[in-house]
Motif scaffolding. Structure first.
Motif, PDB file in Angstrom:
ATOM      1  N   THR A   7       0.730  -1.232  -0.019  1.00  0.00           N
ATOM      2  CA  THR A   7      -0.003   0.018  -0.117  1.00  0.00           C
ATOM      3  C   THR A   7       0.762   1.383   0.123  1.00  0.00           C
ATOM      4  OG1 THR A   7      -1.824  -1.108   1.171  1.00  0.00           O
ATOM      5  CG2 THR A   7      -1.838   1.406   1.126  1.00  0.00           C
ATOM      6  N   TYR A   8       0.374   2.313  -0.993  1.00  0.00           N
ATOM      7  CA  TYR A   8       1.087   3.385  -0.899  1.00  0.00           C
ATOM      8  C   TYR A   8       0.023   4.695  -0.475  1.00  0.00           C
ATOM      9  CZ  TYR A   8       2.292   7.961  -2.846  1.00  0.00           C
ATOM     10  OH  TYR A   8       2.710   9.515  -3.032  1.00  0.00           O
ATOM     11  N   SER A   9      -1.335   4.702  -0.726  1.00  0.00           N
ATOM     12  CA  SER A   9      -2.118   5.614  -0.190  1.00  0.00           C
ATOM     13  C   SER A   9      -3.490   4.895  -0.268  1.00  0.00           C
ATOM     14  CB  SER A   9      -2.053   6.844  -1.310  1.00  0.00           C
ATOM     15  OG  SER A   9      -2.977   7.568  -0.874  1.00  0.00           O
ATOM     16  N   THR A  10      -4.142   5.638   0.971  1.00  0.00           N
ATOM     17  CA  THR A  10      -5.896   5.501   0.917  1.00  0.00           C
ATOM     18  C   THR A  10      -6.422   6.648   0.450  1.00  0.00           C
ATOM     19  OG1 THR A  10      -5.815   6.147   3.034  1.00  0.00           O
ATOM     20  CG2 THR A  10      -5.363   3.787   2.844  1.00  0.00           C
ATOM     21  N   ALA A  11      -5.927   7.481  -0.135  1.00  0.00           N
ATOM     22  CA  ALA A  11      -6.661   8.939  -0.517  1.00  0.00           C
ATOM     23  C   ALA A  11      -7.234   8.635  -1.505  1.00  0.00           C
ATOM     24  CB  ALA A  11      -5.511   9.830  -0.975  1.00  0.00           C
ATOM     25  N   ALA A  12      -8.525   9.190  -1.542  1.00  0.00           N
ATOM     26  CA  ALA A  12      -9.672   9.088  -2.677  1.00  0.00           C
ATOM     27  C   ALA A  12     -10.300  10.417  -2.903  1.00  0.00           C
ATOM     28  CB  ALA A  12     -10.513   7.948  -2.433  1.00  0.00           C
ATOM     29  N   GLY A  13     -10.935  10.360  -4.177  1.00  0.00           N
ATOM     30  CA  GLY A  13     -11.692  11.699  -4.402  1.00  0.00           C
ATOM     31  C   GLY A  13     -12.831  12.154  -3.785  1.00  0.00           C
ATOM     32  N   ALA A  14     -13.789  12.878  -4.244  1.00  0.00           N
ATOM     33  CA  ALA A  14     -15.128  13.268  -3.667  1.00  0.00           C
ATOM     34  C   ALA A  14     -15.819  13.911  -4.929  1.00  0.00           C
ATOM     35  CB  ALA A  14     -14.555  14.386  -2.640  1.00  0.00           C
ATOM     36  N   ALA A  59       0.499  23.677  -6.424  1.00  0.00           N
ATOM     37  CA  ALA A  59      -0.191  24.546  -5.637  1.00  0.00           C
ATOM     38  C   ALA A  59       0.089  25.909  -6.189  1.00  0.00           C
ATOM     39  CB  ALA A  59       0.091  24.228  -3.977  1.00  0.00           C
ATOM     40  N   ASN A  60      -1.210  26.865  -6.314  1.00  0.00           N
ATOM     41  CA  ASN A  60      -1.097  28.261  -6.816  1.00  0.00           C
ATOM     42  C   ASN A  60      -0.634  29.160  -5.585  1.00  0.00           C
ATOM     43  OD1 ASN A  60      -1.333  27.324  -9.305  1.00  0.00           O
ATOM     44  ND2 ASN A  60      -3.574  27.556  -9.519  1.00  0.00           N
ATOM     45  N   ASP A  61      -1.131  28.854  -4.382  1.00  0.00           N
ATOM     46  CA  ASP A  61      -1.020  29.543  -3.103  1.00  0.00           C
ATOM     47  C   ASP A  61      -0.927  28.795  -1.946  1.00  0.00           C
ATOM     48  OD1 ASP A  61      -3.816  28.900  -2.605  1.00  0.00           O
ATOM     49  OD2 ASP A  61      -4.468  30.281  -4.003  1.00  0.00           O
ATOM     50  N   ALA A  62      -0.878  29.252  -0.918  1.00  0.00           N
ATOM     51  CA  ALA A  62      -0.761  28.852   0.439  1.00  0.00           C
ATOM     52  C   ALA A  62      -1.906  27.919   0.884  1.00  0.00           C
ATOM     53  CB  ALA A  62      -0.512  29.784   1.644  1.00  0.00           C
ATOM     54  N   ASN A  63      -3.067  28.568   0.465  1.00  0.00           N
ATOM     55  CA  ASN A  63      -4.501  27.791   0.617  1.00  0.00           C
ATOM     56  C   ASN A  63      -4.425  26.549  -0.036  1.00  0.00           C
ATOM     57  OD1 ASN A  63      -7.280  27.347   1.721  1.00  0.00           O
ATOM     58  ND2 ASN A  63      -7.985  28.372  -0.123  1.00  0.00           N
ATOM     59  N   MET A  64      -4.169  26.595  -1.177  1.00  0.00           N
ATOM     60  CA  MET A  64      -4.104  25.380  -2.187  1.00  0.00           C
ATOM     61  C   MET A  64      -2.976  24.277  -1.728  1.00  0.00           C
ATOM     62  SD  MET A  64      -3.993  24.819  -6.365  1.00  0.00           S
ATOM     63  CE  MET A  64      -5.218  25.855  -6.523  1.00  0.00           C
ATOM     64  N   LEU A  65      -1.994  24.857  -1.204  1.00  0.00           N
ATOM     65  CA  LEU A  65      -0.897  23.929  -0.761  1.00  0.00           C
ATOM     66  C   LEU A  65      -1.405  23.182   0.569  1.00  0.00           C
ATOM     67  CD1 LEU A  65       1.993  22.837  -0.758  1.00  0.00           C
ATOM     68  CD2 LEU A  65       2.552  24.632   0.622  1.00  0.00           C
ATOM     69  N   GLU A  66      -2.207  23.887   1.596  1.00  0.00           N
ATOM     70  CA  GLU A  66      -2.613  23.330   2.776  1.00  0.00           C
ATOM     71  C   GLU A  66      -3.623  22.280   2.310  1.00  0.00           C
ATOM     72  OE1 GLU A  66      -5.501  25.012   6.381  1.00  0.00           O
ATOM     73  OE2 GLU A  66      -3.855  26.239   5.497  1.00  0.00           O
ATOM     74  N   LYS A  67      -4.706  22.371   1.333  1.00  0.00           N
ATOM     75  CA  LYS A  67      -5.631  21.347   1.037  1.00  0.00           C
ATOM     76  C   LYS A  67      -5.131  20.257   0.595  1.00  0.00           C
ATOM     77  CE  LYS A  67      -9.169  24.113   1.984  1.00  0.00           C
ATOM     78  NZ  LYS A  67     -10.139  23.658   3.225  1.00  0.00           N
ATOM     79  N   ILE A  68      -3.927  20.359  -0.358  1.00  0.00           N
ATOM     80  CA  ILE A  68      -3.480  19.391  -0.967  1.00  0.00           C
ATOM     81  C   ILE A  68      -2.633  18.276   0.176  1.00  0.00           C
ATOM     82  CG2 ILE A  68      -1.393  18.806  -2.439  1.00  0.00           C
ATOM     83  CD1 ILE A  68      -2.328  20.871  -4.216  1.00  0.00           C
ATOM     84  N   ARG A  69      -2.106  19.242   0.994  1.00  0.00           N
ATOM     85  CA  ARG A  69      -1.188  18.658   2.154  1.00  0.00           C
ATOM     86  C   ARG A  69      -2.234  17.855   3.141  1.00  0.00           C
ATOM     87  NH1 ARG A  69      -0.216  22.756   6.295  1.00  0.00           N
ATOM     88  NH2 ARG A  69      -2.128  22.023   6.899  1.00  0.00           N
ATOM     89  N   ASP A  70      -3.331  18.353   3.614  1.00  0.00           N
ATOM     90  CA  ASP A  70      -4.048  17.890   4.329  1.00  0.00           C
ATOM     91  C   ASP A  70      -4.949  16.535   3.494  1.00  0.00           C
ATOM     92  OD1 ASP A  70      -3.674  19.699   6.232  1.00  0.00           O
ATOM     93  OD2 ASP A  70      -5.421  20.771   5.821  1.00  0.00           O
ATOM     94  N   ASN A  71      -5.031  16.504   2.559  1.00  0.00           N
ATOM     95  CA  ASN A  71      -5.764  15.449   1.684  1.00  0.00           C
ATOM     96  C   ASN A  71      -4.680  14.342   1.743  1.00  0.00           C
ATOM     97  OD1 ASN A  71      -8.773  15.555   0.625  1.00  0.00           O
ATOM     98  ND2 ASN A  71      -7.691  17.619   0.663  1.00  0.00           N
ATOM     99  N   PHE A  72      -3.540  14.779   1.396  1.00  0.00           N
ATOM    100  CA  PHE A  72      -2.241  13.415   1.302  1.00  0.00           C
ATOM    101  C   PHE A  72      -2.118  13.027   2.516  1.00  0.00           C
ATOM    102  CE2 PHE A  72       2.106  12.353   1.704  1.00  0.00           C
ATOM    103  CZ  PHE A  72       2.216  11.487   0.493  1.00  0.00           C
ATOM    104  N   ARG A  73      -2.225  13.750   3.506  1.00  0.00           N
ATOM    105  CA  ARG A  73      -2.067  13.247   4.921  1.00  0.00           C
ATOM    106  C   ARG A  73      -3.176  12.120   5.254  1.00  0.00           C
ATOM    107  NH1 ARG A  73       0.124  18.709   8.121  1.00  0.00           N
ATOM    108  NH2 ARG A  73       2.412  18.401   7.609  1.00  0.00           N
ATOM    109  N   ASN A  74      -4.190  12.644   4.962  1.00  0.00           N
ATOM    110  CA  ASN A  74      -5.543  11.562   5.262  1.00  0.00           C
ATOM    111  C   ASN A  74      -5.285  10.329   4.485  1.00  0.00           C
ATOM    112  OD1 ASN A  74      -6.552  13.708   6.902  1.00  0.00           O
ATOM    113  ND2 ASN A  74      -7.929  14.441   5.287  1.00  0.00           N
ATOM    114  N   GLY A  75      -4.348  10.146   3.497  1.00  0.00           N
ATOM    115  CA  GLY A  75      -4.415   8.927   2.570  1.00  0.00           C
ATOM    116  C   GLY A  75      -3.021   8.393   3.019  1.00  0.00           C
ATOM    117  N   ILE A  76      -2.345   8.802   4.091  1.00  0.00           N
ATOM    118  CA  ILE A  76      -0.994   7.863   4.636  1.00  0.00           C
ATOM    119  C   ILE A  76      -1.925   6.888   5.400  1.00  0.00           C
ATOM    120  CG2 ILE A  76       0.925   8.143   6.010  1.00  0.00           C
ATOM    121  CD1 ILE A  76       1.313  10.940   5.593  1.00  0.00           C
TER     122      ILE A  76
END
Length: 321
Positions: free
Chosen positions: A100-107, A262-279
């Protein structure tokens, strides 16, 4: 004709990669803009490869098909894909295996207004689906709609299938009412003010899955693992150490921001949090149980075209080290 030329070009590229590769390299086929690159960058930057006595060579590919060809032609030792593909290969006698690498999924994403508030508001609405009609996440959404509402989204929505960037673009241009996209593209929409109407985490318990469900993982040949057991163990260890850094350090995300798109800090934060949820955790027994159950769901909806001829997950699909 064009497809044949593409296959020839891929073959020539693969041949070149074989010639320039050193014998002790672990060759990993990766998509140029895939999230695996973030992890590999962390491994390199923090010297986790040297610490674990491995040498990693990235073989950059333009799409999933090219990565698969590189792996099957043995121009790559490892690549990322799902366990359905691995199970089908093993059933055919090609002994590859998965970790397993990730459990991250879309929405399922919609505008953050009062126009669409629930699943039933999407009746006869235009909904874009990332990937194809046999995409696993889409099949799970179909199972969710059937189980909870008695409606198959395939017929309940006006569904269309397209590449992830196009789904986002059409949604932003008001050409779609909703978009079911991969996790990293959903994160970008969140940063732009869109909301999750239905998340993957909401889908799973409704269809009978409790806890983690791995979706993609590192795939390698059993024969390679037997000959290079220490290398595989050490690579997985380096990978887990890199993910821990990405889980714990916000500063690390600032360092790799340019890789995420990521185009800005907000987008980076969303990407970061979603990645972390999939660890993924290390509860492999529970995850395997969920995968076996998920296989039945996918088989019922996707049929042989998705899972192949096997009625159950082929033994050995998940690597037991």
């Amino acid at each position: 004709m064009i497809k044949k030329k593409l296959q020839i070009l891929i073959f020539l590229f693969i041949t070149f990669q074989i010639q320039v590769t050193l014998a002790n390299d672990i060759r990993i086929a990766v998509l140029k803009f895939g999230s695996v690159n973030w992890e590999l960058d962390v491994i390199k930057y923090h010297g986790l490869d040297k610490k674990n006595n491995i040498s990693i060579l990235k073989v950059e590919m333009t799409n999933k098909d090219a990565a698969t060809i590189a792996f099957l032609s043995k121009a790559a030792d490892i690549f990322i894909t799902d366990w359905i593909w691995v199970s089908k290969q093993r059933y055919r006698g090609n002994l590859v295996t998965f970790t397993t690498y990730s459990t991250a999924a879309g929405a399922l994403m919609v505008k953050n207004d009062n126009t669409i508030l629930n699943f039933e508001d999407l009746k006869n609405k235009k909904v874009g689906i990332a990937g194809g009609s046999l995409d696993k996440s889409w099949l799970f959404l179909r199972a969710y709609g059937i189980k909870k509402y008695g409606h198959d989204p395939l017929k309940y929505f006006k569904s269309s299938f397209a590449a992830p960037p196009l789904i986002n673009g059409l949604l932003r241009n008001n050409e779609l009412d909703a978009g079911f996209n991969y996790w990293n593209y959903s994160a970008r929409l969140e940063a732009a003010g869109y909301k999750k109407l239905i998340s993957f985490e909401q889908i799973l318990p409704v269809i009978g899955i409790t806890g983690e469900l791995p979706l993609i993982g590192y795939v390698f040949r059993e024969s390679y693992a037997e000959k290079n057991n220490n290398s595989i163990d050490n690579f997985i260890r380096a990978s887990e150490e890199a993910r821990k850094i990405l889980k714990d350090s916000n500063e690390e995300w600032t360092r790799i921001a340019h890789l995420t798109g990521a185009n800005d800090a907000n987008m980076l934060e969303k990407i970061r949090d979603n990645f972390r949820n999939g660890i993924p955790s290390k509860n492999n027994k529970a995850m395997l149980s969920n995968v076996n159950y998920a296989y039945k769901i996918l088989k019922n909806i996707g049929g042989k075209k998705l899972v192949g001829k096997s009625n159950t997950l082929t033994p050995g699909t998940f690597w037991d080290n």
